[in-house]
Scaffold this motif. Structure first.
Motif, PDB file in Angstrom:
ATOM      1  N   PHE A  84       0.827  -1.206   0.000  1.00 51.72           N
ATOM      2  CA  PHE A  84       0.000   0.000   0.000  1.00 51.72           C
ATOM      3  C   PHE A  84       0.859   1.253   0.000  1.00 51.72           C
ATOM      4  O   PHE A  84       1.910   1.325   0.633  1.00 51.72           O
ATOM      5  N   GLY A  85       0.394   2.271  -0.703  1.00 51.28           N
ATOM      6  CA  GLY A  85       0.999   3.594  -0.694  1.00 51.28           C
ATOM      7  C   GLY A  85       0.032   4.566  -1.348  1.00 51.28           C
ATOM      8  O   GLY A  85      -1.051   4.178  -1.784  1.00 51.28           O
ATOM      9  N   ILE A  86       0.395   5.819  -1.414  1.00 52.61           N
ATOM     10  CA  ILE A  86      -0.414   6.801  -2.128  1.00 52.61           C
ATOM     11  C   ILE A  86       0.501   7.839  -2.763  1.00 52.61           C
ATOM     12  O   ILE A  86       1.679   7.965  -2.425  1.00 52.61           O
ATOM     13  N   GLU A  87      -0.073   8.608  -3.686  1.00 55.14           N
ATOM     14  CA  GLU A  87       0.590   9.782  -4.240  1.00 55.14           C
ATOM     15  C   GLU A  87      -0.288  10.992  -3.914  1.00 55.14           C
ATOM     16  O   GLU A  87      -1.490  10.968  -4.157  1.00 55.14           O
ATOM     17  N   GLU A  88       0.320  12.021  -3.358  1.00 56.17           N
ATOM     18  CA  GLU A  88      -0.438  13.205  -2.968  1.00 56.17           C
ATOM     19  C   GLU A  88       0.236  14.465  -3.481  1.00 56.17           C
ATOM     20  O   GLU A  88       1.469  14.569  -3.500  1.00 56.17           O
ATOM     21  N   LYS A  89      -0.572  15.407  -3.912  1.00 57.61           N
ATOM     22  CA  LYS A  89      -0.062  16.693  -4.391  1.00 57.61           C
ATOM     23  C   LYS A  89       0.066  17.664  -3.238  1.00 57.61           C
ATOM     24  O   LYS A  89      -0.816  17.758  -2.379  1.00 57.61           O
ATOM     25  N   ILE A  96       4.165  13.906  -3.855  1.00 54.88           N
ATOM     26  CA  ILE A  96       4.981  12.984  -3.068  1.00 54.88           C
ATOM     27  C   ILE A  96       4.395  11.579  -3.141  1.00 54.88           C
ATOM     28  O   ILE A  96       3.181  11.395  -3.219  1.00 54.88           O
ATOM     29  N   LEU A  97       5.285  10.592  -3.115  1.00 55.86           N
ATOM     30  CA  LEU A  97       4.915   9.190  -2.990  1.00 55.86           C
ATOM     31  C   LEU A  97       5.133   8.807  -1.535  1.00 55.86           C
ATOM     32  O   LEU A  97       6.208   9.032  -0.983  1.00 55.86           O
ATOM     33  N   CYS A  98       4.108   8.245  -0.932  1.00 59.05           N
ATOM     34  CA  CYS A  98       4.153   7.914   0.492  1.00 59.05           C
ATOM     35  C   CYS A  98       4.260   6.400   0.645  1.00 59.05           C
ATOM     36  O   CYS A  98       3.330   5.667   0.286  1.00 59.05           O
ATOM     37  N   TYR A  99       5.383   5.948   1.187  1.00 62.43           N
ATOM     38  CA  TYR A  99       5.652   4.522   1.361  1.00 62.43           C
ATOM     39  C   TYR A  99       5.706   4.180   2.843  1.00 62.43           C
ATOM     40  O   TYR A  99       6.030   5.024   3.681  1.00 62.43           O
ATOM     41  N   GLY A 100       5.411   2.905   3.140  1.00 59.46           N
ATOM     42  CA  GLY A 100       5.491   2.451   4.529  1.00 59.46           C
ATOM     43  C   GLY A 100       4.259   2.789   5.341  1.00 59.46           C
ATOM     44  O   GLY A 100       4.242   2.571   6.553  1.00 59.46           O
ATOM     45  N   GLY A 128       6.882   5.562  10.717  1.00 57.41           N
ATOM     46  CA  GLY A 128       7.963   4.708  10.229  1.00 57.41           C
ATOM     47  C   GLY A 128       8.050   4.616   8.732  1.00 57.41           C
ATOM     48  O   GLY A 128       8.727   3.731   8.196  1.00 57.41           O
ATOM     49  N   GLY A 129       7.370   5.530   8.032  1.00 51.68           N
ATOM     50  CA  GLY A 129       7.348   5.493   6.576  1.00 51.68           C
ATOM     51  C   GLY A 129       8.360   6.425   5.940  1.00 51.68           C
ATOM     52  O   GLY A 129       9.222   7.010   6.607  1.00 51.68           O
ATOM     53  N   LEU A 130       8.226   6.575   4.625  1.00 52.10           N
ATOM     54  CA  LEU A 130       9.143   7.387   3.828  1.00 52.10           C
ATOM     55  C   LEU A 130       8.360   8.289   2.878  1.00 52.10           C
ATOM     56  O   LEU A 130       7.301   7.898   2.369  1.00 52.10           O
ATOM     57  N   VAL A 131       8.917   9.461   2.618  1.00 51.05           N
ATOM     58  CA  VAL A 131       8.350  10.401   1.655  1.00 51.05           C
ATOM     59  C   VAL A 131       9.335  10.565   0.506  1.00 51.05           C
ATOM     60  O   VAL A 131      10.470  11.011   0.709  1.00 51.05           O
ATOM     61  N   ILE A 132       8.899  10.189  -0.685  1.00 52.43           N
ATOM     62  CA  ILE A 132       9.733  10.298  -1.885  1.00 52.43           C
ATOM     63  C   ILE A 132       9.047  11.243  -2.863  1.00 52.43           C
ATOM     64  O   ILE A 132       7.857  11.080  -3.162  1.00 52.43           O
ATOM     65  N   GLN A 133       9.775  12.223  -3.375  1.00 45.14           N
ATOM     66  CA  GLN A 133       9.155  13.126  -4.344  1.00 45.14           C
ATOM     67  C   GLN A 133       9.048  12.459  -5.698  1.00 45.14           C
ATOM     68  O   GLN A 133      10.019  11.929  -6.242  1.00 45.14           O
ATOM     69  N   ALA A 134       7.852  12.485  -6.255  1.00 38.11           N
ATOM     70  CA  ALA A 134       7.628  11.934  -7.585  1.00 38.11           C
ATOM     71  C   ALA A 134       8.099  12.924  -8.651  1.00 38.11           C
ATOM     72  O   ALA A 134       7.957  14.132  -8.489  1.00 38.11           O
ATOM     73  N   HIS A 135       8.686  12.380  -9.711  1.00 41.67           N
ATOM     74  CA  HIS A 135       9.082  13.155 -10.906  1.00 41.67           C
ATOM     75  C   HIS A 135       9.376  14.633 -10.622  1.00 41.67           C
ATOM     76  O   HIS A 135       8.648  15.528 -11.088  1.00 41.67           O
ATOM     77  N   ARG A 207      12.665 -10.451  -1.042  1.00 47.37           N
ATOM     78  CA  ARG A 207      11.237 -10.354  -1.320  1.00 47.37           C
ATOM     79  C   ARG A 207      10.607  -9.346  -0.362  1.00 47.37           C
ATOM     80  O   ARG A 207      10.930  -9.316   0.835  1.00 47.37           O
ATOM     81  N   ILE A 208       9.713  -8.522  -0.888  1.00 48.38           N
ATOM     82  CA  ILE A 208       9.060  -7.476  -0.099  1.00 48.38           C
ATOM     83  C   ILE A 208       7.582  -7.825   0.016  1.00 48.38           C
ATOM     84  O   ILE A 208       6.848  -7.761  -0.965  1.00 48.38           O
ATOM     85  N   THR A 209       7.147  -8.183   1.223  1.00 50.67           N
ATOM     86  CA  THR A 209       5.775  -8.649   1.378  1.00 50.67           C
ATOM     87  C   THR A 209       4.860  -7.661   2.091  1.00 50.67           C
ATOM     88  O   THR A 209       3.647  -7.842   2.084  1.00 50.67           O
ATOM     89  N   ASP A 210       5.430  -6.624   2.709  1.00 51.98           N
ATOM     90  CA  ASP A 210       4.568  -5.648   3.375  1.00 51.98           C
ATOM     91  C   ASP A 210       5.254  -4.287   3.425  1.00 51.98           C
ATOM     92  O   ASP A 210       6.390  -4.122   2.964  1.00 51.98           O
ATOM     93  N   GLU A 211       4.559  -3.324   3.992  1.00 51.63           N
ATOM     94  CA  GLU A 211       5.026  -1.948   3.991  1.00 51.63           C
ATOM     95  C   GLU A 211       6.299  -1.759   4.815  1.00 51.63           C
ATOM     96  O   GLU A 211       7.200  -0.996   4.426  1.00 51.63           O
ATOM     97  N   LYS A 212       6.423  -2.442   5.939  1.00 51.08           N
ATOM     98  CA  LYS A 212       7.626  -2.316   6.767  1.00 51.08           C
ATOM     99  C   LYS A 212       8.848  -2.886   6.053  1.00 51.08           C
ATOM    100  O   LYS A 212       9.946  -2.317   6.131  1.00 51.08           O
ATOM    101  N   GLU A 213       8.672  -4.007   5.370  1.00 51.94           N
ATOM    102  CA  GLU A 213       9.790  -4.593   4.626  1.00 51.94           C
ATOM    103  C   GLU A 213      10.210  -3.682   3.476  1.00 51.94           C
ATOM    104  O   GLU A 213      11.404  -3.578   3.161  1.00 51.94           O
ATOM    105  N   LEU A 214       9.254  -3.005   2.881  1.00 50.78           N
ATOM    106  CA  LEU A 214       9.585  -2.066   1.811  1.00 50.78           C
ATOM    107  C   LEU A 214      10.487  -0.954   2.335  1.00 50.78           C
ATOM    108  O   LEU A 214      11.508  -0.628   1.728  1.00 50.78           O
ATOM    109  N   VAL A 215      10.119  -0.362   3.455  1.00 48.19           N
ATOM    110  CA  VAL A 215      10.923   0.711   4.041  1.00 48.19           C
ATOM    111  C   VAL A 215      12.326   0.215   4.369  1.00 48.19           C
ATOM    112  O   VAL A 215      13.326   0.898   4.104  1.00 48.19           O
ATOM    113  N   LYS A 216      12.418  -0.983   4.906  1.00 48.89           N
ATOM    114  CA  LYS A 216      13.719  -1.549   5.257  1.00 48.89           C
ATOM    115  C   LYS A 216      14.616  -1.691   4.035  1.00 48.89           C
ATOM    116  O   LYS A 216      15.800  -1.339   4.062  1.00 48.89           O
TER     117      LYS A 216
END
Length: 227
Positions: A84-89, A96-100, A128-135, A207-216
């Motif tokens: 799960f994640g989202i993109e928000e303006k 921003i892309l919101c991960y974790g 415990g998530g991350l904020v990544i700027q999209a494009h 292998r990435i199976t959930d949001e916490k593993e993605l952040v890691k």
């Protein structure tokens, strides 16, 4: 050694108004392209959402949770991972892309309807998530008139490759990253249709199976960008 490919920037209907594929169509495309899964990053409240913004907060968030659940259920037949994640303006068309994060995070933070960057960043970091700027250097005169990197103190990284960007826009992101160390660097297809689902992303031995593993994994830097 087996590796795992993940699409990091993905849009589906009905949550993203500009998308042209259902969760089931997305999952089929991932499987056909040899990918291990994806992060669903549908356009949220102040981005190009396909959901009625006038709905009560919990009713609005429910659509995104349902889309995520539908995608996860469809992925079971192929043993694919859906995160799960989202993109928000934020402002000036910058997104921003919101991960974790999880749907529960959104339910618990209705104040984020104010779409203030610091508020989003602080809440996501506490979770415990991350904020990544999209494009970051995408120029579109009608809705991104002044492309630039958001304040560094409120982002953890940037997309240095976006399949839907012009080459020169991606090059600017690469150059920025080269001159600004410490950023998490990502690649994404920004896919709205099945034909480009498997054109970008990350490849990892984990292998990435959930949001916490993605952040890691993203914090570790132990992945390759797919371009």
């Amino acid at each position: 050694m087996k590796t795992y490919k993940y699409q990091m920037h993905t849009h589906t209907v009905p949550c993203s108004a500009c998308a042209r594929m259902t969760p089931e169509e997305l999952v089929n495309a991932l499987n056909d392209g040899g990918y291990s899964g994806c992060v669903i990053t549908n356009h949220f409240l102040n981005s190009n959402t396909g959901i009625d913004r006038n709905l009560p907060w919990n009713d609005f968030v429910k659509y995104f949770e349902q889309d995520y659940i539908e995608c996860k259920n469809a992925a079971k037949q192929y043993d694919l991972d859906v995160i799960f994640g989202i993109e928000e303006k934020m402002f000036d068309g910058l997104e921003i892309l919101c991960y974790g994060i999880t749907p529960q995070f959104l339910y618990d933070n209705p104040q984020l309807a104010n779409h203030e960057l610091q508020m989003w960043y602080d809440a996501i970091k506490e979770y415990g998530g991350l904020v990544i700027q999209a494009h970051p250097f995408r120029y579109r005169p009608t809705y991104i008139p002044n492309p630039r990197v958001l304040p560094r103190e409120y982002i953890d990284g940037i997309e240095v490759y976006n399949y839907c960007n012009k080459p020169e826009e991606n090059l600017k992101a690469e150059e920025f990253a080269a001159n600004n160390t410490g950023l998490i660097l990502l690649s994404g297809a920004d896919t709205h249709t099945t034909d480009i689902v498997c054109c970008a992303g990350i490849e990892t031995q984990t292998r990435i199976t959930d949001e916490k593993e993605l952040v890691k994994v993203l914090k570790s830097g132990e992945y390759n960008l797919i371009r």
